[in-house]
Each structure stands twice: as structure tokens, then as C-alpha cells.
Design an enzyme around this catalytic site. Structure first.
Site, mmCIF file in Angstrom:
data_model
loop_
_atom_site.group_PDB
_atom_site.id
_atom_site.type_symbol
_atom_site.label_atom_id
_atom_site.label_comp_id
_atom_site.label_asym_id
_atom_site.label_seq_id
_atom_site.Cartn_x
_atom_site.Cartn_y
_atom_site.Cartn_z
ATOM 1 N N ASN A 167 -25.280 9.024 -9.525
ATOM 2 C CA ASN A 167 -24.399 8.939 -10.690
ATOM 3 C C ASN A 167 -24.088 10.380 -11.114
ATOM 4 O O ASN A 167 -24.905 11.036 -11.756
ATOM 5 C CB ASN A 167 -25.123 8.172 -11.805
ATOM 6 C CG ASN A 167 -24.270 8.019 -13.053
ATOM 7 O OD1 ASN A 167 -23.162 8.538 -13.139
ATOM 8 N ND2 ASN A 167 -24.805 7.298 -14.020
ATOM 9 N N ARG B 213 -21.920 5.486 -8.510
ATOM 10 C CA ARG B 213 -21.289 4.961 -9.711
ATOM 11 C C ARG B 213 -19.951 5.680 -9.898
ATOM 12 O O ARG B 213 -19.890 6.906 -9.930
ATOM 13 C CB ARG B 213 -22.169 5.219 -10.928
ATOM 14 C CG ARG B 213 -21.539 4.662 -12.171
ATOM 15 C CD ARG B 213 -22.301 5.025 -13.403
ATOM 16 N NE ARG B 213 -21.690 4.374 -14.540
ATOM 17 C CZ ARG B 213 -21.924 4.709 -15.793
ATOM 18 N NH1 ARG B 213 -22.763 5.687 -16.064
ATOM 19 N NH2 ARG B 213 -21.358 4.063 -16.775
ATOM 20 N N HIS C 24 -18.905 -0.164 -18.315
ATOM 21 C CA HIS C 24 -20.293 -0.662 -18.310
ATOM 22 C C HIS C 24 -20.397 -1.996 -17.555
ATOM 23 O O HIS C 24 -21.258 -2.819 -17.869
ATOM 24 C CB HIS C 24 -20.807 -0.901 -19.752
ATOM 25 C CG HIS C 24 -20.956 0.349 -20.573
ATOM 26 N ND1 HIS C 24 -20.584 0.391 -21.887
ATOM 27 C CD2 HIS C 24 -21.459 1.563 -20.272
ATOM 28 C CE1 HIS C 24 -20.832 1.601 -22.384
ATOM 29 N NE2 HIS C 24 -21.377 2.331 -21.414
ATOM 30 N N ARG D 57 -18.177 9.492 -29.640
ATOM 31 C CA ARG D 57 -16.796 8.992 -29.480
ATOM 32 C C ARG D 57 -16.383 8.166 -30.699
ATOM 33 O O ARG D 57 -17.208 7.437 -31.254
ATOM 34 C CB ARG D 57 -16.698 8.126 -28.219
ATOM 35 C CG ARG D 57 -16.646 8.938 -26.948
ATOM 36 C CD ARG D 57 -16.702 8.058 -25.716
ATOM 37 N NE ARG D 57 -17.961 8.214 -25.014
ATOM 38 C CZ ARG D 57 -18.407 7.392 -24.073
ATOM 39 N NH1 ARG D 57 -17.695 6.348 -23.721
ATOM 40 N NH2 ARG D 57 -19.562 7.609 -23.492
ATOM 41 N N GLU E 103 -28.518 -0.544 -14.391
ATOM 42 C CA GLU E 103 -27.245 -0.326 -13.699
ATOM 43 C C GLU E 103 -27.471 0.181 -12.281
ATOM 44 O O GLU E 103 -26.725 -0.161 -11.365
ATOM 45 C CB GLU E 103 -26.391 0.683 -14.485
ATOM 46 C CG GLU E 103 -25.867 0.108 -15.792
ATOM 47 C CD GLU E 103 -25.378 1.167 -16.765
ATOM 48 O OE1 GLU E 103 -26.221 1.923 -17.290
ATOM 49 O OE2 GLU E 103 -24.169 1.239 -17.020
#
Ligand code: AMP
Length: 402
Positions: free
Chosen positions: A20, A99, A188, A249, A392
Site C-alpha cells: 500500500n 492497493r 474503502h 478532510r 483490508e
């Protein structure tokens, strides 16, 4: 760990390296897919800066070294060197799963990376300028290091690829949406699909017969409506900026705020992008931190802006659960995951406190004191509430094998 039958391990793909790549970091996780266990994991950080660091976890021993990591190439070299010395010796890596944040309009499934796929990942940086370039760089370096094994791109957007048109269309001229691929994509995906499947297992019911709202609440936050195992709506949009407020964010705001700030604060494209992505959210509201643990400490100590940030986060999550209850025409389960969703008893209690109209009854004892994957609602709750630590990386490894 229960292994879904459709991910049965192919004989020759056993050791899968999951990567990732971020702009200045490279996370890795090496899986033995015969047992679906992680053998070693870690992260290279501060790539490109003078004092890079490499964390390596093997058999619950954690080592952290400070070393120069000028580029992702050196970082991957350092990771491979340590994997070979400690774990793999002469055992090869059979496949690498990557990813990739944005698959654009084209990719609704994981696939083996070719030059064309890599070029598309570069192109889709138009939708994920902070993520796709780093993901592509990770793939390039890894393909050079492991030229003879398959590299698989697993997209964060793929799980949401088939959400209905009415859930993904923005209210701008249709021709422009078509011309530029402007629409909700959602993110996600590996996490939402993993925790929805685990929730079905906790409920002892088939995923294909369930309506689940999955709440991934971490540094990045997104909520997803999962119907019969498929995403039908999600809070993030064309980019991971939309939806619930996040660590740094802004989440959903009136687009006119963007114009106004650009005009009055004399911000150009980079300035406003930086402000909305890196200086807003929990950090921007509280002025304390983007880290929710620090927000909770400050809020408990009476800091009003930290309280406001915390309240806004839980309010936003509750708004989406309410909205998705109508999207799904009912809810069987609500699942909490990611750093905040898994660990903050306060957030779960606050979110669930005004869901009694849905028949949600939280078990305070299970919410406060349990650990790991579990049900935290009372036996007579009409909606089952679960906590599932996400995984994940395992999903990416499974996709790679598939
Ligand atoms: P993630 O992006 O999933 O790694 O989640 C990171 C977020 O989870 C950060 O805001 C952390 O402060 C938060 N977090 C991690 N552990 C806890 C905890 N024990 N209680 C509350 N928040 C936590």
C-alpha cells in the site's frame, strides 16, 4: 479465521506480498494464503526525507530503524532485504497485491497489472491526485523487483462500481458528467466488503439476505449501504473528500464555500486543495489535532472546539445511517470499523443514542468492555450492532489469489 469458499487458495499462490504505497510511505504485509495468516508486516515512512524509518513486525517482535530512504525503490529494497533475512530465506513471493485507490470509470474488479492498466492508473490520478500517483509508483518499483510474478491491482472503488445511477449522479450538466467521468465512485471498498461479510457471519445469516450499514470511521471515514452483499450507496464521492468530516478532510460542504475561500483568501487550486484535504475536518475545527484520541482527551477536558469536532463527527455518521435506512428500506445490522469505529466506545454510543426509531438497542456493557469482533446490541435489539476490526490487507491478498 473463516475463509469464504469463493476465495479458495490456488495451489501455487501461497506467499502474497500486499503493498500500500502512499506519497511518503510504503506499508507491506506478507501473507501465507494457505493459512490466511500474516507472516510479517510493517511500514517504511518519511520516504524522501533525511530521516526515513522502517518498522518491521515479525512473530510479534517489533523493530524500528531510522535509515535514509530517498525513494520508494530504496524503501522496497529495505523491506525485501529484511523479509528475505528473517522470514523468506529462499522461499519466493508468488504474487504481489497492490492497493490502488481509484479505478476510474473503467475498473469494477481487481485485475492483473499490465502496462495498459498502469497507464490507466496514472490517468485516474485526475480523480485521486493525492493517492493514485503514489500507488502507481509502488507498482512500478515492485514490478522491477518482482518481474516474474503477477501483480494485482485491487481498487478501493471497485466494491461500489455498480451503485445505481441515481445514487452516483451529481446535479451538474449530464454531458459534463459523461465527458469527464464525474460521479460518485466511493472508497474503502475492501474494508466495507470485509466487515459486511464478517457481520453476516456474526449474525449467522447469509450476506445475500441482509441490509447492513457499514461505518468505516478512521482518519478517512465513509459509510456504506450494503444490500445483499453489494454496495448500493456510500458517503464518499468522486474523491475521498466527500461525506462525513474526517481527520483533516472537510467532508461535504456547500461548493460555494470553495469559490468564496479562493476569492477572499487568495487561494489557487493547490491552496484550496491543501486546505480542504489537509487542514480541515477534526483538525481544522478543533485546532487540536487530527488524531481522535487527542480530540477525545481535549473534549473531556472541556475544550469547546474539540467537543464541536467530536459532535459533528457523530452527527454526520448518524445522518448517513438515517439516510441509508431509507435507501435500504430497513436495516438488519450496523457495523463499526476502522480506528475510531473499532475503539471509541463514546462514538458508538453517541451514534446509536438516537437510532431508537430503528429499533437499535445498544448493550452498554458489550460496547464498553468487549474487544475484537463482536455484537454490541442487546438480544432484543431489532437492528444488530457489530464491531469488526477491518482487514483490508487480507482482502487484497484474497483478491490477488482469486
Ligand atoms: P485508521 O485511519 O483506521 O487507522 O484510524 C485512525 C484514527 O483512529 C485516529 O484518529 C486515531 O486517533 C483513532 N483511534 C485509534 N485508536 C483509538 C482509540 N483507542 N480510541 C479512539 N480513537 C482511536
Amino acid at each position: 479465521m473463516v475463509r469464504p469458499v469463493d476465495y479458495a487458495c490456488h495451489g501455487e499462490i501461497v506467499f502474497v506480498l500486499v503493498l500500500n504505497a502512499g506519497s511518503s510511505s510504503l506499508k507491506f504485509n506478507l501473507f501465507d494464503m494457505a493459512k490466511e495468516t500474516s507472516i510479517a508486516e510493517g511500514m517504511a515512512e518519511r520516504i524522501g526525507l533525511a530521516d526515513g524509518s522502517l518498522t518491521f513486525v515479525f512473530e510479534s517482535d517489533k523493530h524500528k530503524e531510522v535509515l535514509p530512504l530517498p525513494t520508494h525503490r530504496e524503501a522496497l529494497h529495505a523491506i525485501i532485504e529484511r523479509l528475505k533475512a528473517v522470514v523468506l530465506h529462499d522461499t519466493p513471493i508468488h504474487a504481489v497485491g497492490h492497493r490502488v485507490v481509484h479505478g476510474g470509470p473503467k475498473y469494477g474488479d481487481s485485475l492483473i497489472v499490465t502496462d495498459e492498466v498502469l497507464a490507466d492508473i496514472d490517468t485516474f490520478a485526475m480523480y485521486a491526485p493525492l493517492h493514485n500517483p503514489a500507488n502507481a509508483m509502488g507498482i512500478r518499483v515492485a514490478r522491477e523487483e518482482f518481474p516474474d510474478v503477477p501483480h494485482v491491482a485491487v481498487f478501493d472503488t471497485a466494491f461500489h462500481h455498480n451503485i445505481p445511477d441515481h445514487a452516483r449522479t451529481y446535479g451538474i450538466p449530464y454531458e459534463l458528467s459523461q465527458k469527464y467521468g464525474i460521479r460518485r465512485y466511493g472508497f474503502h471498498g475492501s474494508s466495507h466488503s470485509y466487515v459486511a461479510a464478517r457481520t453476516a457471519i456474526l449474525l449467522c445469516r447469509p450476506l445475500r439476505a441482509l441490509k447492513i450499514v457499514t461505518c468505516h470511521i478512521g482518519n478517512g471515514t465513509s459509510i456504506c449501504a450494503v444490500h445483499n452483499g453489494r454496495s448500493v450507496d456510500t458517503s464518499m464521492g468522486m474523491t475521498p473528500l466527500q461525506g462525513v468530516i474526517m481527520g483533516t478532510r472537510c467532508g461535504t460542504i456547500d461548493p460555494s464555500v470553495v469559490e468564496m475561500l479562493m476569492e477572499y483568501e487568495h487561494l489557487d487550486y493547490n491552496g484550496i486543495t491543501d486546505l480542504l484535504n489537509k487542514k480541515s475536518g477534526l483538525l481544522g475545527i478543533s485546532g487540536v489535532s487530527s488524531d481522535f484520541r487527542e480530540i477525545e482527551l481535549a473534549a473531556d477536558a472541556g475544550n469547546d472546539r474539540a467537543r464541536l469536532a467530536r459532535d459533528l463527527l457523530t452527527y454526520n455518521v448518524r445522518q448517513y445511517i438515517g439516510a441509508y435506512a431509507t435507501v435500504l428500506d430497513g436495516v438488519d445490522a450496523i457495523c463499526f470499523t476502522a480506528g475510531i469505529g473499532t475503539h471509541s466506545t463514546f462514538v458508538r454510543a453517541k451514534v446509536c443514542s438516537k437510532l431508537s426509531f430503528l429499533g437499535v438497542k445498544l448493550d452498554p456493557e458489550a460496547n464498553e468492555h468487549g474487544t475484537g469482533e463482536r455484537i454490541i446490541s442487546t438480544p432484543d435489539s431489532r437492528v444488530v450492532v457489530t464491531v469488526v476490526p477491518t482487514n483490508e490487507e487480507l482482502m487484497i491478498a484474497r483478491e490477488t489469489v482469486r
